[in-house]
Structure formats: structure tokens, C-alpha cells
Design a protein around this motif. Sequence first.
Motif, PDB file in Angstrom:
ATOM      1  N   CYS A 109       0.816  -1.222   0.000  1.00 57.75           N
ATOM      2  CA  CYS A 109       0.000   0.000   0.000  1.00 57.75           C
ATOM      3  C   CYS A 109       0.849   1.271   0.000  1.00 57.75           C
ATOM      4  CB  CYS A 109      -0.927   0.015   1.213  1.00 57.75           C
ATOM      5  SG  CYS A 109      -2.060  -1.398   1.292  1.00 57.75           S
ATOM      6  N   ARG A 150       1.128  10.641  -6.173  1.00 56.52           N
ATOM      7  CA  ARG A 150      -0.142  10.921  -5.508  1.00 56.52           C
ATOM      8  C   ARG A 150      -0.453   9.846  -4.472  1.00 56.52           C
ATOM      9  NH1 ARG A 150       0.466  14.923  -7.872  1.00 56.52           N
ATOM     10  NH2 ARG A 150      -0.963  16.227  -9.084  1.00 56.52           N
ATOM     11  N   HIS A 152      -3.555   7.774  -2.411  1.00 53.51           N
ATOM     12  CA  HIS A 152      -4.765   7.124  -2.928  1.00 53.51           C
ATOM     13  C   HIS A 152      -5.975   8.039  -2.957  1.00 53.51           C
ATOM     14  CE1 HIS A 152      -2.776   3.109  -1.580  1.00 53.51           C
ATOM     15  NE2 HIS A 152      -2.405   3.430  -2.800  1.00 53.51           N
ATOM     16  N   ASP A 153      -5.986   9.087  -2.147  1.00 57.56           N
ATOM     17  CA  ASP A 153      -7.120  10.018  -2.167  1.00 57.56           C
ATOM     18  C   ASP A 153      -6.936  11.138  -3.187  1.00 57.56           C
ATOM     19  OD1 ASP A 153      -5.162  11.544  -0.985  1.00 57.56           O
ATOM     20  OD2 ASP A 153      -6.364  12.154   0.752  1.00 57.56           O
ATOM     21  N   GLY A 154      -5.872  11.076  -3.989  1.00 55.40           N
ATOM     22  CA  GLY A 154      -5.632  12.065  -5.018  1.00 55.40           C
ATOM     23  C   GLY A 154      -4.774  13.233  -4.602  1.00 55.40           C
ATOM     24  N   THR A 155      -4.457  13.344  -3.317  1.00 57.15           N
ATOM     25  CA  THR A 155      -3.643  14.470  -2.867  1.00 57.15           C
ATOM     26  C   THR A 155      -2.185  14.250  -3.246  1.00 57.15           C
ATOM     27  OG1 THR A 155      -3.357  13.427  -0.697  1.00 57.15           O
ATOM     28  CG2 THR A 155      -5.174  14.998  -0.948  1.00 57.15           C
ATOM     29  N   SER A 218       1.183   9.651   4.389  1.00 59.98           N
ATOM     30  CA  SER A 218       0.576  10.977   4.320  1.00 59.98           C
ATOM     31  C   SER A 218       0.626  11.611   5.707  1.00 59.98           C
ATOM     32  CB  SER A 218      -0.875  10.874   3.854  1.00 59.98           C
ATOM     33  OG  SER A 218      -1.596  12.033   4.174  1.00 59.98           O
ATOM     34  N   SER A 221      -2.828  12.128   7.106  1.00 54.75           N
ATOM     35  CA  SER A 221      -3.462  10.900   7.566  1.00 54.75           C
ATOM     36  C   SER A 221      -2.931  10.491   8.929  1.00 54.75           C
ATOM     37  CB  SER A 221      -3.229   9.780   6.553  1.00 54.75           C
ATOM     38  OG  SER A 221      -3.668   8.532   7.050  1.00 54.75           O
ATOM     39  N   LEU A 236      -3.001   6.219   5.052  1.00 58.09           N
ATOM     40  CA  LEU A 236      -3.116   6.564   3.642  1.00 58.09           C
ATOM     41  C   LEU A 236      -1.773   6.352   2.951  1.00 58.09           C
ATOM     42  CD1 LEU A 236      -4.863   7.731   1.348  1.00 58.09           C
ATOM     43  CD2 LEU A 236      -4.136  10.025   2.092  1.00 58.09           C
ATOM     44  N   SER A 238       0.383   5.385  -1.070  1.00 59.58           N
ATOM     45  CA  SER A 238       0.451   5.757  -2.483  1.00 59.58           C
ATOM     46  C   SER A 238       0.843   4.579  -3.355  1.00 59.58           C
ATOM     47  CB  SER A 238       1.480   6.885  -2.669  1.00 59.58           C
ATOM     48  OG  SER A 238       2.778   6.441  -2.270  1.00 59.58           O
ATOM     49  N   LYS A 242      -4.429  -0.878  -2.113  1.00 61.89           N
ATOM     50  CA  LYS A 242      -4.930  -0.265  -0.895  1.00 61.89           C
ATOM     51  C   LYS A 242      -5.803  -1.279  -0.171  1.00 61.89           C
ATOM     52  CE  LYS A 242      -8.808   1.954  -3.321  1.00 61.89           C
ATOM     53  NZ  LYS A 242      -9.437   3.260  -3.634  1.00 61.89           N
ATOM     54  N   VAL A 257      -5.086  -0.427  -7.191  1.00 63.12           N
ATOM     55  CA  VAL A 257      -5.432   0.971  -7.437  1.00 63.12           C
ATOM     56  C   VAL A 257      -5.446   1.202  -8.952  1.00 63.12           C
ATOM     57  CG1 VAL A 257      -4.766   3.378  -7.053  1.00 63.12           C
ATOM     58  CG2 VAL A 257      -4.420   1.669  -5.241  1.00 63.12           C
TER      59      VAL A 257
END
Length: 629
Positions: A109, A150, A152-155, A218, A221, A236, A238, A242, A257
Motif C-alpha cells: 500500500c 499521488r 490514494h485520495d488524489g492528494t 501521508s 493521515s 493513507l 500511495s 490499498k 489501485v
Amino acid sequence: MRVRRGETGSLSRRQFIATGSAAMAVPFLPRQGLANIQTGAPLHGLSAFGDLKYPEGFTRFDYASPEAPRGGVFNFQPGYWFFNQNVLTFNTLNSFVRTGDAPPRMELCFDMLMTRAYDEPDAIYGLLAETVTVSEDRNSFTFKLRPEARFHDGTPLTAEDVAHSYMLIKEKGHPQLQLPLAELERAVAEAPDSVRLEFSGRQAQRNILGVVTYPVFSRASVEKNGFDSSRLVPLLGSGPYKVGRFSAGRYIEYDRVEDYWARDLGPRRGFNHFDRIRIDFYRDRNAGFEAFKKGDTLWREEFTARTWATGYDFPAIREGRVLQVGIPSEKRPSLYGLVLNQRREQFRDARVREAVGLCFDFEWTNRNLFYGAYTRSHSFFQNSPYMAEGLPSDAERPLLERFRGDVPEAAFGEAVMQPVSDGTGRDRKNLREARRLLTEAGWTPRDGILHNEKGTRLTLEYLVRDEIFLRTDAGFTENLRALGVDASIRLVDASQYQSRQVGFDFDMVSMAIGLDPTPDVDGLEQLFHSRSAGLEGSWNLSGTADPAIDELIGIAGKASTREELTVTLKVLDRVLRARREWIPNWHAANHRVAHWDMFGYSAEKPDYFFPVESLWWYDAEKAKAIGKA
């Protein structure tokens, strides 16, 4: 460093000279680490001695399979795991702290600054980091991050996340991750896409090669969910997978992902083909085997020779729907054996440890219980160029002589080998020698049990977590009891075993360790250095704390060529074997793998690592043919 428990049981990273006597004084002077690596310029990869196979901009590793289809579910039983992971149960989703039991493959993850090539012994290439620049003094490393990285939440994944992750692990991480960061002074975010790791100069010289493979979290996170083992909330990440569905202690699924940011980069292209990876947890290995026979589990590495020889006779095998294959083992040092805990007073005398080893009859065990499947191990670097053999060579002798009087005299003769028995299960010659050693060490019988002059009984509790040990090691404990040792096998559940092992609360356990193909100081320190002897959660299970061992590990870290490293590790092997802290058991040439015939895989298996869940793929036509579509 990876961990694996095999038949009775399952780290990590990179190091003298074999020329004439005139040069022999040179290797023991301080050397500049990473001497073959260019400084002051952005680099796409690093290796211990500067030799990289893949050029800048490479599109894939040779063993990757970009043409493979994506899809399917891979339900398998892992054969190795890391840190606080447990294959029998789990109660946390944080795999990077000391406490708790985490599920294997949480590492999928998370991405890291650089990633290993599995077909090179110690090369790493930029992943999150596009390049790394090494300072002139080789104590500072600046990484330029890829702008597309990035979570996983796009940030965006930024330098601040990287810097925070390293300082977090240094403060709160698992001891196996903490120890290599002991000399990390600062992790600095210089810009959103630039992070610098600064070391004191006292770090192991190739320390960076392992450190750059640490997970990046993150920061947001972590600040929201904490960084401990108290909650089942995934951090969280990347990485290519996930956390999906799970039930604590029963199963976990990792979902691929779809928009994974690095899937087309050279270091990631052609991997991670399964839509979902699932691991079911069975506290009994027989239950796990039954799940495989039914087709609930699809891939299994078999660590029990008896089961491999006699258990794979069920309908799916006879119908050709399940295959048994032997896959060559990796070209890396390995050690599987029994570990005596020298934190216990009764095992601090090497004569006692040697006597215990004499009670283990490998020849009888291999013939009667393992169907002749194994070869006896002798070395701490079995199956590698670092294994000492015969008398010390001309290259080894000068280094070894430095420690005359500080290490056992046996290290200066033929490399210590494990005793060969007559195969009866109770070799009288070996047991007589064991009794002599115990008597010499001050243990005498009283009411059938050995006592020392203080009146303390000689006890040995062998801590295990699987019923199979009760069968395979019964003869061993019977021999110990015949000598007057109050010996027993204690079966405990998975969580208690993990807790007691981490806290060094045992007399003896079994453990299999796979070191990196080019063993580095960090991995060696985890196993044998005095600074890890008191660090709960380290792999220094024996409690080794010897200045001579510490110095040899330091010399290995200063080696500037593979030849220097090889000679130094052979000397280290001689000394460790003479100390009798482990009882090496056995090894096999192949992975014994059984799987339902519904997968594809490349014929080119990498030499140094075998992450089947990342290399294989689902074959829909095969699955249909065996009724598993």
C-alpha cells in the motif's frame, strides 16, 4: 531482511581484500563509504559498489511482464513477512510499529523513495524520487520527487510527507526500521518536490541503500489517525494496492489501485496484475491446507516436507487442476535454526549451547520425518559466497588474527560444522560429548535433573506456535531430558508468541532469516550487534553482544569492493559459528509451491526476490478450463 518460518518455522541491506600480504593492512583503515558513487550530480539509481544494470530512463525491469492481462483474485498463503506482521492473525493495520499483529503485504500500500531491482544483488532505482544527489561527504542525500506522485485520495505526495515519515519512523517505528535511522539527524523538506536526508557521518556507509526503501505516509493521515497499533484504520498510502474488505483475524483484501500514479514508470511497469489480493488467516496449518484443497486458497508454498510428500493426493491434483512445482530458491544468504537466548543465565556458557546442539539429530529427523527433503545447514550465510569453508584462506587470516584472544579459538581452525549423527535418533557418541560439556560447565545431576553450584535447575523451554513442532522436535527434547535438562516444548497462540518473541521472553525459538544478497551493516546489526541485543523487536534473538562481533560488522560496512566484503563476512561467519549461539538446521534448493492451474507467469524469475503476488497474473482461459472462472 525478510522473515520466514518454514518446516519448523520466517532483513536486510549491503561489503576486504584477497590480494597479497603487502596490501593486507589497507582494508582495515577507515574507508569512504559509497566510494564508487558519483557525488554532486542527480542519479537515477544507486548500488553498493556503483554497478547498475539499468540505464536512466529504462522502461521496465527484464523480469517484468507488461503484456500480462489484469484481473482476477489471488488468494494465497504468504511464505514470508516483515516487521510486526503475523500470518496466523491480525489486530492492527499498522505494519510499521513494534506492537500488535499486522497482516502481511501491508507494504504493497506504500511507495518509497527508491525501489530494489530483484535481478541485481543491491541496486535501487528511483520511484517516488526521480533522482538522488549525494553530497561530497556522502552524509547528505537530496531527492527530487516526481511531480505526478499521488496518495490514494488524489492528494499530492510532497517532500513534507517524506520528511515527516522519516522522523516519525525514527521516533516511533518498528525497531527494525528505527535502528538504521539512529544516525539520521534531519529530514528536511527544501521545497515541495525536494527532500534532504542528513546523517551524522557515523552511519553505516551503505546505510542509505536500505533507508530509501522505507514507506512514505501521508502526514495529514497520520495526524488524523495516529501512528500506533491501537486501531484498525489503514494509513493513507500511495502504492499499487490499498486496503479493501477485511475482518480482524480472519481475512484481508488488498484492492489494486486502478489509477495508480506509477503504473507506467520503469520500476513499476509490468507488475501487480491481480485486481485483488486476499489473505485468509488460519491458526492451524491443517485448516489452511484443507482450504487450499477445496480451492478457497489458490496458491500455497508448502513448508512441511511430510505434507508435500504424502498430502498432495486429492482429486484436484489427480485431475491436473492443481500443480506441484519446484521453483529455484533465491541467490541470497539464508539461515534457519534454533536460537538460544543468552539473556538467560543458563545459556551464557558456550559449552551449554554446544551441548544443546549435540542433542539435535538431523540425520534421523530428515530421514524419518522429512522424507530426505533437506540438506543440513552450517553457516549464518548459507547458500552464498560469504559462507566460510575449511581452514581460513590467506585473505581471511590477517583479519582473523586481529581478534586472537577475543573470539573462540575454534574460529581459527576448520569452519565449525554441525555434528553428524549415526541416524539412530539418540547418538551415544554425541550425547556423551554433550554430557561432558555440561559437566565441564558446572552442571551436575541431582534427582535426575542437572543443577549448578547455586542449586539452579538447567531448564529449557522451547517456545513454538504450531503443533507441528510437537512432532518434529519431540526427539530433540527427549535427548535433552535424557541428559538431565528440564526440557519442554511450549505451544502458545500466535499473539502470545509474537509478544514473547518481541520481548525476548523465551529460552529457545526457531527462526528463518533471509538476508539481502549483499548483506549490509543494518541487517547484520539487527541480528548480531550489541546495540540491538537490548532493543525489543530486533532480530537479535540470541542476545549477541560482543565487541569483536561489533567490530567485524563495522569492518564489513567499510568494505569498498565485493571481494573485501566477502572475506570479512567469511571471518564473521567463522566467529559466529564458533560461538554456538544458533543451532543451524536445514535448507532446501527449491520453493515447494502448489497452485491451482489458473495463473500465468514469466519464465524469467529474478534471482534475488520472489514476490509472487506482484509477478504472476490471472489466466482466464486456464481458470475456465479447470472450472474456476
